[in-house]
Motif scaffolding. Structure first.
Motif, PDB file in Angstrom:
ATOM      1  N   LYS A 375      -2.665 -11.004 -55.110  1.00 36.69           N
ATOM      2  CA  LYS A 375      -3.476 -10.113 -54.270  1.00 36.69           C
ATOM      3  C   LYS A 375      -4.264  -9.143 -55.144  1.00 36.69           C
ATOM      4  O   LYS A 375      -5.440  -8.869 -54.886  1.00 36.69           O
ATOM      5  CB  LYS A 375      -2.581  -9.345 -53.301  1.00 36.69           C
ATOM      6  N   ALA A 376      -3.615  -8.639 -56.198  1.00 40.35           N
ATOM      7  CA  ALA A 376      -4.295  -7.719 -57.112  1.00 40.35           C
ATOM      8  C   ALA A 376      -5.485  -8.394 -57.779  1.00 40.35           C
ATOM      9  O   ALA A 376      -6.544  -7.774 -57.959  1.00 40.35           O
ATOM     10  CB  ALA A 376      -3.311  -7.205 -58.165  1.00 40.35           C
ATOM     11  N   ASP A 377      -5.328  -9.667 -58.155  1.00 41.13           N
ATOM     12  CA  ASP A 377      -6.451 -10.408 -58.741  1.00 41.13           C
ATOM     13  C   ASP A 377      -7.641 -10.413 -57.793  1.00 41.13           C
ATOM     14  O   ASP A 377      -8.794 -10.231 -58.205  1.00 41.13           O
ATOM     15  CB  ASP A 377      -6.040 -11.858 -59.041  1.00 41.13           C
ATOM     16  N   ARG A 378      -7.347 -10.635 -56.510  1.00 37.61           N
ATOM     17  CA  ARG A 378      -8.427 -10.705 -55.513  1.00 37.61           C
ATOM     18  C   ARG A 378      -9.044  -9.328 -55.281  1.00 37.61           C
ATOM     19  O   ARG A 378     -10.276  -9.176 -55.259  1.00 37.61           O
ATOM     20  CB  ARG A 378      -7.878 -11.274 -54.209  1.00 37.61           C
ATOM     21  N   LEU A 517      -4.582 -21.861 -47.410  1.00 33.27           N
ATOM     22  CA  LEU A 517      -3.234 -22.140 -46.949  1.00 33.27           C
ATOM     23  C   LEU A 517      -2.173 -21.533 -47.870  1.00 33.27           C
ATOM     24  O   LEU A 517      -0.977 -21.678 -47.621  1.00 33.27           O
ATOM     25  CB  LEU A 517      -3.017 -23.649 -46.836  1.00 33.27           C
ATOM     26  N   LYS A 518      -2.622 -20.838 -48.905  1.00 34.44           N
ATOM     27  CA  LYS A 518      -1.689 -20.161 -49.804  1.00 34.44           C
ATOM     28  C   LYS A 518      -1.791 -18.641 -49.619  1.00 34.44           C
ATOM     29  O   LYS A 518      -0.813 -17.991 -49.264  1.00 34.44           O
ATOM     30  CB  LYS A 518      -1.980 -20.557 -51.260  1.00 34.44           C
ATOM     31  N   LEU A 519      -2.977 -18.111 -49.849  1.00 32.53           N
ATOM     32  CA  LEU A 519      -3.181 -16.678 -49.692  1.00 32.53           C
ATOM     33  C   LEU A 519      -4.304 -16.473 -48.691  1.00 32.53           C
ATOM     34  O   LEU A 519      -5.478 -16.673 -48.995  1.00 32.53           O
ATOM     35  CB  LEU A 519      -3.534 -16.048 -51.050  1.00 32.53           C
ATOM     36  N   ARG A 520      -3.930 -16.090 -47.472  1.00 34.35           N
ATOM     37  CA  ARG A 520      -4.909 -15.892 -46.394  1.00 34.35           C
ATOM     38  C   ARG A 520      -4.924 -14.420 -46.023  1.00 34.35           C
ATOM     39  O   ARG A 520      -3.960 -13.893 -45.448  1.00 34.35           O
ATOM     40  CB  ARG A 520      -4.577 -16.742 -45.182  1.00 34.35           C
ATOM     41  N   GLY A 521      -6.027 -13.740 -46.373  1.00 26.43           N
ATOM     42  CA  GLY A 521      -6.071 -12.301 -46.161  1.00 26.43           C
ATOM     43  C   GLY A 521      -4.994 -11.629 -46.983  1.00 26.43           C
ATOM     44  O   GLY A 521      -4.912 -11.806 -48.193  1.00 26.43           O
ATOM     45  N   SER A 522      -4.145 -10.867 -46.319  1.00 24.27           N
ATOM     46  CA  SER A 522      -3.035 -10.218 -47.026  1.00 24.27           C
ATOM     47  C   SER A 522      -1.729 -11.001 -46.881  1.00 24.27           C
ATOM     48  O   SER A 522      -0.678 -10.542 -47.330  1.00 24.27           O
ATOM     49  CB  SER A 522      -2.830  -8.797 -46.477  1.00 24.27           C
ATOM     50  N   THR A 523      -1.790 -12.178 -46.278  1.00 21.05           N
ATOM     51  CA  THR A 523      -0.590 -12.992 -46.059  1.00 21.05           C
ATOM     52  C   THR A 523      -0.411 -13.984 -47.201  1.00 21.05           C
ATOM     53  O   THR A 523      -1.236 -14.874 -47.391  1.00 21.05           O
ATOM     54  CB  THR A 523      -0.672 -13.761 -44.728  1.00 21.05           C
ATOM     55  N   SER A 524       0.656 -13.827 -47.958  1.00 20.95           N
ATOM     56  CA  SER A 524       0.947 -14.730 -49.058  1.00 20.95           C
ATOM     57  C   SER A 524       1.784 -15.913 -48.558  1.00 20.95           C
ATOM     58  O   SER A 524       2.416 -15.852 -47.510  1.00 20.95           O
ATOM     59  CB  SER A 524       1.706 -13.983 -50.163  1.00 20.95           C
ATOM     60  N   VAL A 540      12.735 -11.607 -41.640  1.00 21.02           N
ATOM     61  CA  VAL A 540      12.592 -12.233 -42.952  1.00 21.02           C
ATOM     62  C   VAL A 540      11.141 -12.620 -43.205  1.00 21.02           C
ATOM     63  O   VAL A 540      10.626 -12.477 -44.321  1.00 21.02           O
ATOM     64  CB  VAL A 540      13.501 -13.477 -43.055  1.00 21.02           C
ATOM     65  N   LEU A 541      10.461 -13.095 -42.179  1.00 21.99           N
ATOM     66  CA  LEU A 541       9.079 -13.527 -42.319  1.00 21.99           C
ATOM     67  C   LEU A 541       8.126 -12.355 -42.480  1.00 21.99           C
ATOM     68  O   LEU A 541       7.061 -12.491 -43.095  1.00 21.99           O
ATOM     69  CB  LEU A 541       8.664 -14.361 -41.109  1.00 21.99           C
TER      70      LEU A 541
END
Length: 639
Positions: A375-378, A517-524, A540-541
């Protein structure tokens, strides 16, 4: 699971005591049996931790004509499939053990057999009639393998200690490896911290014949991946792959446990294990009760959900931390600046009292984009649009924020992120998980060079997308930090750890997934979360990711302060000949006086010097470079 080793002696005599002494040094990797093979050209050895076929399968293992000798460390999870293929080729079997699968596969297919093996392994094969040695390591680097080429001879082993035992091997620090260690917190392959000792890279084989050596990848090029047509189809495919992987990796003639953090990855492994296993599963955790980063609530909710027999160890400052750190220095061979080794030590120690095999969630973050660094990279791509002078001003302001004792506090993350925006994208990515930047290292390390790390970062590839960072972390961070740490700590307690996410079918599936399908918005780990949506408790999710390490900032100001001051004393630092003492002193004082959080920096320096002392690693004769002015040190290391 085993430890393997070998020494050629074509021209140089081998001390008669060495093979057995080296096996004894690896006894923790295989306490159930030790075996050797000695010829005029080479001596091989293996220790065995019996997991499958407890009565048979001791090593070394020989071909019927005794021309081919195998020593093997690991597990082959597609052994039933390979056994059927080999029977079809006319081979018969006397055991159920994986070692015989490896031997017969080599006899049938030669060196191309390694690409057919699905599992975790380090293998050595000696062909006597050809005076030929073949070494091979699994494609993800789950199992370690080191070697040393010297005057036409080759020495190899599962751990450095069996190579270091050879009297001809010098124990000199590798400055290129150390330059990388200070930046990354780990030593990227093929480097090690000892000059002349090399890691065999994941997915590679080495052939040594009569003193001549060659190496290269045995992994065939990945075919163009079929991109899933929808999120649902991707979830369906991943569901089937996880089901297959868990079914295979639960096979054992001894009890199997699961390391449970209460996070998405380990809870996913537990879900699929519960579906494949008949009976009550055993789970194990480390907790930090009363701390903001404690995961007890999630762990117990997941354990209750699946009805496991759960055991946990609450890690506090009252634990025997000093003894654990010193023992880790012995079993680790190389220092790892990942503070997660400390709670892992107590977790493995507790687990090994009940079971011999444990499943874990390692690898999911590197496959599906789970780390905060992604996320930091993005975000950093956006932040770099802001003029550098404004980012520098923001960093100067952040440096005045109160220092927190939290494990990874907001102020710590903010400072690291702002510092990263002033670096190249490649350097920023490793800086967020590492410690010293190049400018900081120049002020501290007497032999600082930008070249070694630049060579590693050159492997990151082109572009700015997520996949280049995932590929890099799978190549270096995963095998040389995460898997390295897990292997050394678990094997120190004669415990076999299996990471089902690193089944090569899942690795290949993840490589073909689009970034959305890996990093969508802030959802990892988007596809994994969607898959597990109705399979795991909601908490948990939705919970934030919590790293598996200790409150090192606080403990170095408290319970570990005496160890810190003794290890990084002026006498010790000057004796090592590697670091500028005034710079080290400034780091220590700034941390203890709460002017900055340098806990991760100091932890890395501390474990390095403890390791050097334990293994008598010395600096060869070198001329140190001139250091930058001391007064700049504190300004440069601001995290």
């Amino acid at each position: 699971m085993c430890g393997i080793l070998g020494y050629s002696h074509l021209a140089k005599d081998l001390p008669a005591w060495l093979p057995m002494a080296a096996l004894e040094a690896l006894a923790h990797r295989g306490p159930d049996h030790q075996g050797t093979f000695c010829s005029e050209q080479i001596s091989l050895g293996a220790t065995r931790l019996r997991i499958v076929d407890l009565e048979d399968g001791d090593q070394p293992l020989f071909s019927p004509d005794r021309d081919v000798v195998v020593v093997f460390n690991g597990e082959i999870f597609n052994c039933l499939e390979l056994r059927a293929q080999l029977k079809g080729e006319g081979y018969s079997f006397e055991t159920r053990c994986d070692t015989e699968i490896v031997l017969k596969a080599f006899l049938c297919w030669g060196s191309s057999c390694f690409a057919r093996l699905r599992g975790m392994f380090a293998i050595a094969i000696w062909v006597r009639s050809e005076c030929r040695l073949i070494l091979a390591r699994d494609r993800m680097g789950i199992k370690p393998l080191y070697y040393c080429l010297q005057d036409g001879e080759i020495y190899f082993g599962s751990e450095l200690k069996c190579i270091l035992l050879h009297p001809a091997v010098r124990r000199n620090i590798c400055l290129s490896g150390l330059n990388c260690f200070l930046s990354l917190n780990y030593v990227p392959g093929p480097l090690t911290l000892v000059e002349g000792i090399i890691k065999l890279m994941p997915g590679h084989l080495l052939e040594w014949r009569n003193g001549e050596c060659s190496s290269g990848s045995y992994v065939p090029p990945l075919a163009a991946a079929r991109v899933p047509g929808s999120t649902e189809s991707a979830c369906d495919e991943l569901d089937g792959l996880l089901e297959q992987s868990l079914k295979e990796q639960l096979v054992s003639d001894l009890p199997v446990g699961i390391w449970l953090s209460g996070g998405l990855d380990s809870s996913t492994i537990l879900h699929y294990a519960a579906n494949a296993h008949h009976g009550t599963l055993q789970t194990y955790s480390v907790t930090f009760r009363g701390r903001s980063f404690d995961e007890s609530r999630y762990i117990r909710e997941v354990s209750s959900h699946f009805g496991t027999r759960h055991t946990e160890f609450d890690l506090t400052a009252s634990a025997d931390l000093v003894s654990a750190i010193e023992r880790i220095a012995y079993y680790s061979d190389e220092p790892g600046a990942d503070a997660g080794a400390l709670p892992l030590w107590f977790l493995a120690q507790m687990t090994s009292r009940d079971v011999t095999v444990v499943l874990t969630g390692e690898g999911a973050d590197e496959l599906f984009g789970g780390y905060l660094t992604y996320k930091a990279d993005r975000y950093c791509t956006l932040a770099r649009r802001i003029p550098a002078r404004l980012r520098q001003a923001a960093l100067a302001f952040a440096m005045h924020l109160p220092v927190s004792d939290e494990k990874i506090s907001f102020e710590y993350r903010l400072k690291r992120f702002l510092q990263g925006t002033l670096l190249s994208p490649e350097m920023a990515h490793v800086f967020w998980n590492g410690t010293f930047s190049e400018s900081e290292k120049q002020r501290l390390f007497l032999f600082a060079e930008a070249g070694p790390l630049a060579e590693v970062l050159a492997e990151m590839g082109e572009g700015e997308g997520l996949q280049r960072y995932l590929d890099f972390d799978q190549r270096y961070y995963l095998p040389d930090d995460i898997l390295y740490k897990v292997d050394r700590i678990s094997m120190a307690h004669s415990l076999e750890v299996r990471p089902p996410f690193l089944d090569q079918r899942i690795v290949d599936f993840a490589a073909g997934l689009p970034e959305r399908l890996k990093l969508r918005g802030s959802t990892s780990k988007y596809v994994l979360r969607r898959l597990m949506k109705d399979k795991l408790p909601r908490a948990v999710l939705q919970r934030p990711k919590i790293g598996f390490d200790v409150p090192i900032h606080e403990w170095l100001r408290g319970v570990l302060r005496p160890m810190l001051l003794e290890t990084l004393s002026e006498e010790a630092v000057l004796a090592g000949g590697l670091f500028h003492w005034p710079a080290v002193k400034l780091l220590v004082n700034a941390h203890l006086e709460r002017k900055a959080n340098h806990g991760y920096h100091l932890w890395g320096l501390m474990v390095l010097l403890i390791w050097m002392k334990r293994w008598k690693i010395e600096l060869a004769s070198h001329e140190p470079r001139l250091t930058m002015p001391i007064v700049e040190v504190l300004d440069g290391v601001g995290s």
